[in-house]
Design a protein around this motif. Structure first.
Motif, mmCIF file in Angstrom:
data_model
loop_
_atom_site.group_PDB
_atom_site.id
_atom_site.type_symbol
_atom_site.label_atom_id
_atom_site.label_comp_id
_atom_site.label_asym_id
_atom_site.label_seq_id
_atom_site.Cartn_x
_atom_site.Cartn_y
_atom_site.Cartn_z
ATOM 1 N N ALA A 112 -7.933 -16.094 -7.614
ATOM 2 C CA ALA A 112 -7.481 -15.861 -8.994
ATOM 3 C C ALA A 112 -8.049 -14.561 -9.539
ATOM 4 N N ALA A 113 -9.207 -14.148 -9.038
ATOM 5 C CA ALA A 113 -9.830 -12.915 -9.517
ATOM 6 C C ALA A 113 -9.166 -11.667 -8.942
ATOM 7 N N GLY A 114 -8.342 -11.831 -7.873
ATOM 8 C CA GLY A 114 -7.578 -10.700 -7.367
ATOM 9 C C GLY A 114 -8.067 -10.153 -6.040
ATOM 10 N N TRP A 115 -7.422 -9.055 -5.647
ATOM 11 C CA TRP A 115 -7.612 -8.471 -4.321
ATOM 12 C C TRP A 115 -9.053 -8.105 -4.017
ATOM 13 N N VAL A 116 -9.744 -7.459 -4.954
ATOM 14 C CA VAL A 116 -11.107 -6.994 -4.682
ATOM 15 C C VAL A 116 -12.038 -8.178 -4.435
ATOM 16 N N ALA A 117 -11.844 -9.268 -5.174
ATOM 17 C CA ALA A 117 -12.692 -10.442 -4.975
ATOM 18 C C ALA A 117 -12.516 -11.020 -3.579
ATOM 19 N N LEU A 118 -11.327 -10.865 -3.006
ATOM 20 C CA LEU A 118 -11.073 -11.356 -1.659
ATOM 21 C C LEU A 118 -11.494 -10.340 -0.599
ATOM 22 N N ALA A 119 -11.119 -9.083 -0.794
ATOM 23 C CA ALA A 119 -11.377 -8.043 0.211
ATOM 24 C C ALA A 119 -12.825 -7.586 0.217
ATOM 25 N N GLY A 120 -13.497 -7.679 -0.927
ATOM 26 C CA GLY A 120 -14.837 -7.115 -1.025
ATOM 27 C C GLY A 120 -14.769 -5.608 -0.872
ATOM 28 N N ASN A 121 -15.769 -5.017 -0.268
ATOM 29 C CA ASN A 121 -15.751 -3.579 -0.012
ATOM 30 C C ASN A 121 -14.711 -3.296 1.063
ATOM 31 N N HIS A 122 -13.862 -2.298 0.809
ATOM 32 C CA HIS A 122 -12.737 -2.076 1.717
ATOM 33 C C HIS A 122 -12.277 -0.630 1.694
ATOM 34 N N VAL A 123 -11.500 -0.286 2.716
ATOM 35 C CA VAL A 123 -10.857 1.021 2.816
ATOM 36 C C VAL A 123 -9.390 0.795 3.131
ATOM 37 N N LEU A 124 -8.511 1.555 2.460
ATOM 38 C CA LEU A 124 -7.078 1.536 2.746
ATOM 39 C C LEU A 124 -6.683 2.902 3.292
ATOM 40 N N VAL A 125 -6.079 2.907 4.469
ATOM 41 C CA VAL A 125 -5.609 4.146 5.091
ATOM 42 C C VAL A 125 -4.091 4.084 5.189
ATOM 43 N N GLU A 126 -3.413 5.114 4.655
ATOM 44 C CA GLU A 126 -1.949 5.151 4.682
ATOM 45 C C GLU A 126 -1.459 6.049 5.807
ATOM 46 N N THR A 127 -0.484 5.551 6.554
ATOM 47 C CA THR A 127 0.150 6.331 7.611
ATOM 48 C C THR A 127 1.614 5.950 7.688
ATOM 49 N N ARG A 128 2.497 6.922 7.555
ATOM 50 C CA ARG A 128 3.947 6.709 7.661
ATOM 51 C C ARG A 128 4.441 5.589 6.748
ATOM 52 N N GLY A 129 3.908 5.532 5.537
ATOM 53 C CA GLY A 129 4.353 4.544 4.570
ATOM 54 C C GLY A 129 3.756 3.160 4.732
ATOM 55 N N ILE A 132 -3.133 0.422 6.006
ATOM 56 C CA ILE A 132 -4.012 -0.406 6.825
ATOM 57 C C ILE A 132 -5.261 -0.700 6.000
ATOM 58 N N ALA A 133 -5.532 -1.986 5.791
ATOM 59 C CA ALA A 133 -6.692 -2.405 5.007
ATOM 60 C C ALA A 133 -7.776 -2.929 5.929
ATOM 61 N N HIS A 169 -17.825 -9.955 9.368
ATOM 62 C CA HIS A 169 -16.676 -9.675 10.224
ATOM 63 C C HIS A 169 -15.814 -8.623 9.545
ATOM 64 N N VAL A 170 -14.799 -8.146 10.264
ATOM 65 C CA VAL A 170 -13.837 -7.197 9.695
ATOM 66 C C VAL A 170 -12.472 -7.872 9.650
ATOM 67 N N HIS A 171 -11.902 -7.915 8.467
ATOM 68 C CA HIS A 171 -10.539 -8.408 8.257
ATOM 69 C C HIS A 171 -9.630 -7.183 8.177
ATOM 70 N N LEU A 172 -8.586 -7.186 8.997
ATOM 71 C CA LEU A 172 -7.665 -6.047 9.038
ATOM 72 C C LEU A 172 -6.243 -6.548 8.807
ATOM 73 N N GLN A 173 -5.502 -5.860 7.946
ATOM 74 C CA GLN A 173 -4.104 -6.185 7.740
ATOM 75 C C GLN A 173 -3.328 -4.920 7.411
ATOM 76 N N ALA A 174 -2.011 -4.966 7.654
ATOM 77 C CA ALA A 174 -1.118 -3.844 7.348
ATOM 78 C C ALA A 174 -0.112 -4.308 6.309
ATOM 79 N N VAL A 175 0.131 -3.472 5.300
ATOM 80 C CA VAL A 175 1.032 -3.819 4.201
ATOM 81 C C VAL A 175 1.898 -2.614 3.854
ATOM 82 N N ASP A 176 2.933 -2.850 3.041
ATOM 83 C CA ASP A 176 3.878 -1.770 2.728
ATOM 84 C C ASP A 176 3.792 -1.274 1.289
ATOM 85 N N ASP A 177 2.758 -1.697 0.532
ATOM 86 C CA ASP A 177 2.654 -1.302 -0.868
ATOM 87 C C ASP A 177 1.186 -1.293 -1.270
#
Length: 207
Positions: A112-129, A132-133, A169-177
């Motif tokens: 309910a608190a949103g993305w940061v509460a779930l992801a914690g410290n994170h980096v998003l890298v964009e490639t070809r639209g 990668i989180a 651990h490292v959680h990795l996912q790819a998204v389009d937005d």
């Protein structure tokens, strides 16, 4: 469905696979926050183990420093541009055994608190639209900034236990937005295939 994006492993050394979309989709049991094709990598020691399980670990939270991969480098799995770098969340204790049950009861609050509460410290890298989180990084370890161009194997941060994480651990996912609540999950592969749950991946050098 979107075409899969092929990645390099975001680490060196030995890591165990958990919650892989090679086993089921949605991989984490939910499609929320575009996590259908997410994958978790748990750092392990030379024998393929995380921290030893003791009576104490079954009944009370453990310091994350007790785990062999806490602080291990996390690398860019793709070349692109950093569009987000968050580094302010604390690393909380790890939860196994009974503590993990109590921790699970608080997950709805974090969602309910949103993305940061779930992801914690994170980096998003964009490639070809595609973005990668890489999530749950150690506080104070992120070495990149927004707008920076990175190459495969560049250091991004270190493995931590921030956000919605029961052990380092490292959680990795790819998204389009960039807005994760609106995003759609993008399938991913690593060097052309997806490892299955329980496998130990050894990546001695970035590709």
């Amino acid at each position: 469905m979107a075409e899969p994006i092929d990645l390099a492993y975001p680490f060196t050394g030995r890591w165990r696979v958990r919650n892989s979309p090679a086993n089921r989709v949605p991989s984490h049991g939910t499609a929320s926050f575009a996590s259908s094709h997410a994958i978790d990598f748990v750092p392990v020691d030379a024998g393929g183990r995380t921290a030893p399980i003791t009576f104490d670990s079954l009944v009370r939270p453990e310091p994350p420093e007790r785990f062999p991969g806490f602080g291990r480098p996390v690398l860019a799995p793709v070349a692109g541009v950093v569009v987000a770098a968050h580094d302010a969340e604390s690393d909380h204790p790890a939860h196994r055994g009974l503590p993990s049950v109590r921790y699970a009861l608080t997950q709805r609050r974090r969602a309910a608190a949103g993305w940061v509460a779930l992801a914690g410290n994170h980096v998003l890298v964009e490639t070809r639209g595609v973005l990668i989180a890489l999530c749950h990084l150690r506080r104070g370890s992120v070495t990149v900034r927004r707008g920076q161009r990175v190459h495969v194997g560049d250091a991004l941060g270190r493995c931590g236990n921030s956000g919605n994480s029961t052990e380092p651990h490292v959680h990795l996912q790819a998204v389009d937005d960039r807005d994760i609540r609106r995003a759609t999950a993008v399938p991913l592969t690593f060097h052309g295939h997806l490892p299955r749950d329980g496998e130990i991946v050894t990546a001695d050098a970035p590709h």
